[in-house]
Design a protein around this motif. Structure first.
Motif, mmCIF file in Angstrom:
data_model
loop_
_atom_site.group_PDB
_atom_site.id
_atom_site.type_symbol
_atom_site.label_atom_id
_atom_site.label_comp_id
_atom_site.label_asym_id
_atom_site.label_seq_id
_atom_site.Cartn_x
_atom_site.Cartn_y
_atom_site.Cartn_z
ATOM 1 N N UNK A 1 0.694 -1.363 -0.182
ATOM 2 C CA UNK A 1 -0.039 0.037 -0.070
ATOM 3 C C UNK A 1 0.836 1.098 0.101
ATOM 4 N N UNK A 2 0.101 2.481 0.132
ATOM 5 C CA UNK A 2 0.913 3.626 0.188
ATOM 6 C C UNK A 2 1.254 3.852 1.544
ATOM 7 N N UNK A 3 2.581 4.152 1.733
ATOM 8 C CA UNK A 3 2.868 4.357 3.213
ATOM 9 C C UNK A 3 2.980 5.704 3.728
ATOM 10 N N UNK A 4 3.389 6.866 2.719
ATOM 11 C CA UNK A 4 3.548 8.078 2.957
ATOM 12 C C UNK A 4 3.417 9.053 1.829
ATOM 13 N N UNK A 5 2.813 10.224 1.797
ATOM 14 C CA UNK A 5 2.809 11.320 0.854
ATOM 15 C C UNK A 5 2.972 12.458 1.327
ATOM 16 N N UNK A 6 3.671 13.224 0.898
ATOM 17 C CA UNK A 6 4.075 14.489 1.195
ATOM 18 C C UNK A 6 4.306 15.357 -0.060
ATOM 19 N N UNK A 7 3.997 17.040 0.353
ATOM 20 C CA UNK A 7 4.375 17.900 -0.652
ATOM 21 C C UNK A 7 5.781 18.189 -1.111
ATOM 22 N N UNK A 8 6.221 18.359 -2.230
ATOM 23 C CA UNK A 8 7.697 18.734 -2.588
ATOM 24 C C UNK A 8 7.810 19.882 -2.040
ATOM 25 N N UNK A 9 7.091 20.831 -2.239
ATOM 26 C CA UNK A 9 7.307 22.272 -1.556
ATOM 27 C C UNK A 9 8.201 23.027 -2.526
ATOM 28 N N UNK A 10 8.485 22.568 -3.559
ATOM 29 C CA UNK A 10 9.337 23.242 -4.651
ATOM 30 C C UNK A 10 8.516 24.471 -4.991
ATOM 31 N N UNK A 11 9.474 25.496 -5.468
ATOM 32 C CA UNK A 11 8.737 26.515 -6.107
ATOM 33 C C UNK A 11 8.061 26.501 -7.238
ATOM 34 N N UNK A 12 8.419 25.452 -8.075
ATOM 35 C CA UNK A 12 7.945 25.451 -9.607
ATOM 36 C C UNK A 12 7.495 23.882 -9.778
ATOM 37 N N UNK A 13 7.074 23.451 -10.773
ATOM 38 C CA UNK A 13 6.421 22.117 -10.774
ATOM 39 C C UNK A 13 7.548 21.111 -10.645
ATOM 40 N N UNK A 14 7.416 19.894 -9.948
ATOM 41 C CA UNK A 14 8.184 18.764 -9.824
ATOM 42 C C UNK A 14 8.373 18.032 -11.037
ATOM 43 N N UNK A 15 9.512 18.052 -11.508
ATOM 44 C CA UNK A 15 9.866 17.363 -12.849
ATOM 45 C C UNK A 15 10.631 16.035 -12.621
ATOM 46 N N UNK A 16 11.568 15.897 -11.409
ATOM 47 C CA UNK A 16 12.526 14.880 -11.308
ATOM 48 C C UNK A 16 12.246 14.535 -9.846
ATOM 49 N N UNK A 17 12.333 13.050 -9.386
ATOM 50 C CA UNK A 17 12.697 12.678 -7.948
ATOM 51 C C UNK A 17 13.426 11.298 -7.856
ATOM 52 N N UNK A 18 13.714 11.199 -6.925
ATOM 53 C CA UNK A 18 14.458 9.713 -6.742
ATOM 54 C C UNK A 18 15.136 9.581 -5.421
ATOM 55 N N UNK A 19 15.714 8.400 -5.268
ATOM 56 C CA UNK A 19 16.422 8.069 -4.003
ATOM 57 C C UNK A 19 17.864 8.588 -3.811
ATOM 58 N N UNK A 20 18.274 9.004 -2.774
ATOM 59 C CA UNK A 20 19.819 9.314 -2.551
ATOM 60 C C UNK A 20 20.220 7.881 -1.531
ATOM 61 N N UNK A 21 19.660 7.513 -0.734
ATOM 62 C CA UNK A 21 19.979 6.344 0.097
ATOM 63 C C UNK A 21 18.757 5.756 0.514
ATOM 64 N N UNK A 22 18.512 4.638 1.425
ATOM 65 C CA UNK A 22 17.218 4.272 1.533
ATOM 66 C C UNK A 22 16.653 5.017 2.674
ATOM 67 N N UNK A 23 17.321 6.024 3.282
ATOM 68 C CA UNK A 23 16.712 7.068 4.065
ATOM 69 C C UNK A 23 16.429 8.502 3.612
ATOM 70 N N UNK A 24 16.895 8.573 2.765
ATOM 71 C CA UNK A 24 16.743 9.941 1.983
ATOM 72 C C UNK A 24 16.220 9.985 0.509
ATOM 73 N N UNK A 25 15.334 11.053 0.154
ATOM 74 C CA UNK A 25 14.953 11.278 -1.466
ATOM 75 C C UNK A 25 15.120 12.567 -1.775
ATOM 76 N N UNK A 26 14.839 12.683 -3.139
ATOM 77 C CA UNK A 26 15.123 14.177 -3.422
ATOM 78 C C UNK A 26 14.311 14.371 -4.711
ATOM 79 N N UNK A 27 13.986 15.570 -4.710
ATOM 80 C CA UNK A 27 13.224 16.168 -5.713
ATOM 81 C C UNK A 27 13.728 17.554 -6.632
#
Length: 675
Positions: free
Chosen positions: A507-533
């Motif tokens: 299932x879905x475990x977490x959803x949150x806003x990217x809070x970026x000033x513009x539209x989110x274009x790319x996102x991914x993982x840095x490690x198992x505990x961190x993500x980026x957008x």
């Protein structure tokens, strides 16, 4: 009240299957059901009083698909919760032990007028006439009362006259469907001449066909690249259309016999809309880019593009331009909340819809705008200027993709059907599907996650152990365009518009806003505990709760992160750059320089060992490239073709391709039946 024209009433509920809405007549509260929950309720209502087996329901809800054993149980639980139906003492859905389920409530078809309801003017309350005359006689003896009575009488008379000036109820026309083209293959982008016996359409992507309105071909020409969106001059036999050339679009004008009369300079574009003739010398054009859309007035005599200042609020997008009432030009706009509005250049809103409109044309005979409705089948609906609506046609084959209407009110429509299956390197599907599946991403365990529109909206699924499990259950129109496994393959990440969403295998475990000033274009993982957008100008990093841990300003065409080398890969002005940290942007190395073809619409980056793969687009053709980051040789072309939506790299280096196929498109004529 829901906008659907028909509902099914049972007990205190009214269900509208076309819009998946459920109205409680007690509270007058309307709620939107999940698409599959709505389909289950629709099946029960249509088969009320009959025992429906689990196998029957599974086949109807998930045709040609293997699903988890508890998928149906979960849907039943959701539906019962919405209806407040207790399984032990059911009012609506009864469990028949070892046989299935039965809908035990009595449902009846309820016809609901879509337009404004008018009061019964003939309904009056009896009054005592003698008493009334006596009171008037008493009043007229007093001059003050005479003045007050005169004012009261005039006001009442004006109010009666105003409220009796009500819009006339529309009489929906009846249509009969005729086949104009029925050859195997794809015919689409239909344009009917308003006055003359001429139509134009695109066949097999790069052929422009001109025919009469019976479908008899008069002219056909093949181009070396894709053509799109023909549009007839309102009273001359001139047709304007677009041709995709490399990363640009060229507008061309020809006569009905194929003689080329005009060609514009190439303009940068992703895709375009049909040209709108304003006069012999001017056309309104709408050009879409990857991140915005623009309107232009083009003058043939001077070959000049003049930008049109369409008033848009933040986050709104111009969809198309069309002529409607009194031959005025209107602009269709998608709002931030996915509602749609029809505006003029002064910013006035003339019509609005509570869902995305992408298909719209004006019917001069009925004085209505024909659009798609809110159903997942994109049926046709007509809307008058006073918001009255009526159903035009339900699609029986695919969906309607383009519309054109002549002066007689006959509708010419392109009906398209296709599917997108995820295929391996041998061009074989990894599982059988009759729905729209794409964005595949596999892991080292042999599992493949993907996005699908099989419920009518974007949902995330997992294919593992020869079974498919739905991980998200969403009701909105938000788009999913990113999907990635975490480095340890325990979680999935996707976007949902500007939100980042995390999933486990259930299932879905977490959803949150990217809070970026513009539209989110790319996102991914840095490690198992961190993500980026990234929004193309800013890069934010987050922990798994959604808390922002860093912010970096860096303008880029694309950015990705390679876990094995712990390097950021950045595309900027055709240069492929690399860095190990975003803290020191002076320490950036040039990896290679790409050609325009390799860099245009650079997307869907995948890493396999020391190789980097990506998808690009050129003249509306899709290309998959491989680049060895250690050898730094020139990128190698792995695969090309039309309508490659997405791809992935398996552990052995082979490709999984999500490609549009089984494409059929036919031109239909919806002719008004003679009364």
């Amino acid at each position: 009240m829901p906008s659907s024209s028909q509902g099914h009433q049972f007990d205190t509920w009214v269900f509208y299957p076309e819009t998946d809405e459920l109205l409680c007549s007690k509270t007058q509260h309307t709620q939107k059901l999940e698409p599959q929950v709505a389909r289950l309720l629709e099946l029960f209502i249509k088969q009320q009083g009959k025992t429906l087996s689990q196998g029957f329901l599974n086949d109807k809800l998930w045709p040609d698909t293997i699903v988890e054993a508890n998928s149906l149980y979960q849907l039943l639980a959701k539906l019962r919760k919405v209806l407040q139906d207790i399984p032990r003492t059911p009012k609506y859905i009864k469990t028949i032990p070892k046989k299935g389920y039965m809908f035990i409530a009595e449902a009846r078809l309820l016809s609901t007028a879509i337009g404004p309801k008018l009061k019964n003017d003939e309904s009056t309350t009896p009054t005592n006439t003698n008493s009334f005359l006596f009171n008037v006689g008493h009043l007229i003896r007093n001059p003050l009362y005479i003045g007050m009575f005169s004012i009261f009488f005039i006001a009442c008379f004006s109010a009666i006259a105003f409220f009796n000036h009500k819009p006339q109820l529309l009489t929906p026309p009846e249509y009969k469907v005729e086949d104009i083209s029925y050859e195997l293959g794809l015919e689409f982008d239909i344009a009917a001449h308003f006055e003359q016996d001429l139509i134009a359409y695109v066949s097999q992507f790069n052929q422009l066909v001109i025919a009469n309105k019976l479908g008899n071909q008069l002219y056909e020409h093949s181009f070396n690249t894709r053509v799109a969106h023909p549009s007839w001059h309102p009273n001359k036999d001139l047709v304007a259309f677009w041709q995709y050339i490399e990363d640009k679009c060229v507008l061309k004008i020809i006569s009905s016999n194929g003689k080329q009369l005009h060609e514009t300079k190439a303009v940068s574009c992703d895709r375009i809309e049909a040209p709108l003739w304003q006069s012999d010398d001017e056309l309104t054009l709408v050009v879409h880019h990857w991140d915005n859309s623009e309107g232009f007035l083009y003058r043939l005599s001077t070959r000049q593009f003049v930008k049109i200042p369409v008033p848009l609020n933040k986050g709104e997008k111009l969809i198309k331009a069309l002529k409607a009432w009194e031959n005025q030009t209107f602009y269709l706009v998608k709002q931030v909340n996915y509602h749609s509005k029809l505006i003029t250049l002064d910013g006035n809103i003339h019509l609005s819809w509570p869902y995305p409109i992408w298909l719209a044309t004006f019917d001069t005979k009925q004085q209505t705008i024909i659009t798609n409705d809110e159903s997942k089948y994109h049926n046709l609906i007509a809307t008058h200027w006073d918001q009255q609506q009526y159903s035009v046609m339900r699609s029986t084959q695919g969906i309607f993709s383009t519309l054109s209407i002549d002066k007689h009110g006959d509708i010419f429509a392109a009906a398209e059907s296709w599917q997108v299956n995820i295929k391996d390197n041998d061009d074989l599907p990894i599982f059988s599907s009759s729905s729209i599946d794409y964005l595949p991403v596999s892991n080292l365990l042999g599992e493949t996650a993907f996005m699908s529109r099989r419920t009518g909206v974007c949902e995330v699924y997992l294919h593992a152990n020869d079974k498919i499990r739905q991980l998200s259950f969403h009701q909105g129109h938000e788009y999913v365009g990113i999907l990635n496994w975490s480095p340890d393959n325990s979680l999935l990440l996707s976007n949902r518009d500007n939100h980042i969403v995390l999933y486990d295998r259930n299932r879905t475990t977490k959803q949150f806003s990217s809070n970026l000033p513009l539209t989110l274009k790319n996102a991914g993982w840095i490690n198992n505990k961190q993500v980026w957008g990234s929004d193309g100008e800013n890069i934010y990093t987050y922990d798994l709760t959604g808390r922002i841990t860093s912010k970096t300003q860096l303008k880029n065409d694309f950015i990705g992160f390679h876990h094995q080398t712990q390097q950021w890969l950045i595309l900027k002005e055709q240069q492929l750059l690399t860095t190990t940290t975003l803290d020191n942007l002076n320490n950036i190395n040039v990896l290679t320089t790409l050609s325009k073809q390799q860099a245009n619409h650079f997307r869907d980056v995948r890493f396999q060992n020391q190789s980097m793969y990506w998808l690009s687009q050129w003249s509306k053709q899709d290309y998959i490239w491989q680049f060895d980051m250690q050898k730094s040789n020139a990128p190698e072309l792995k695969k090309s073709g039309s309508l490659i939506w997405h791809y992935d790299i398996k552990p052995d280096g082979s490709l999984l391709i999500a490609k549009m196929e089984s494409i059929e498109g036919d031109i239909k004529k919806l002719a008004i039946k003679e009364q």
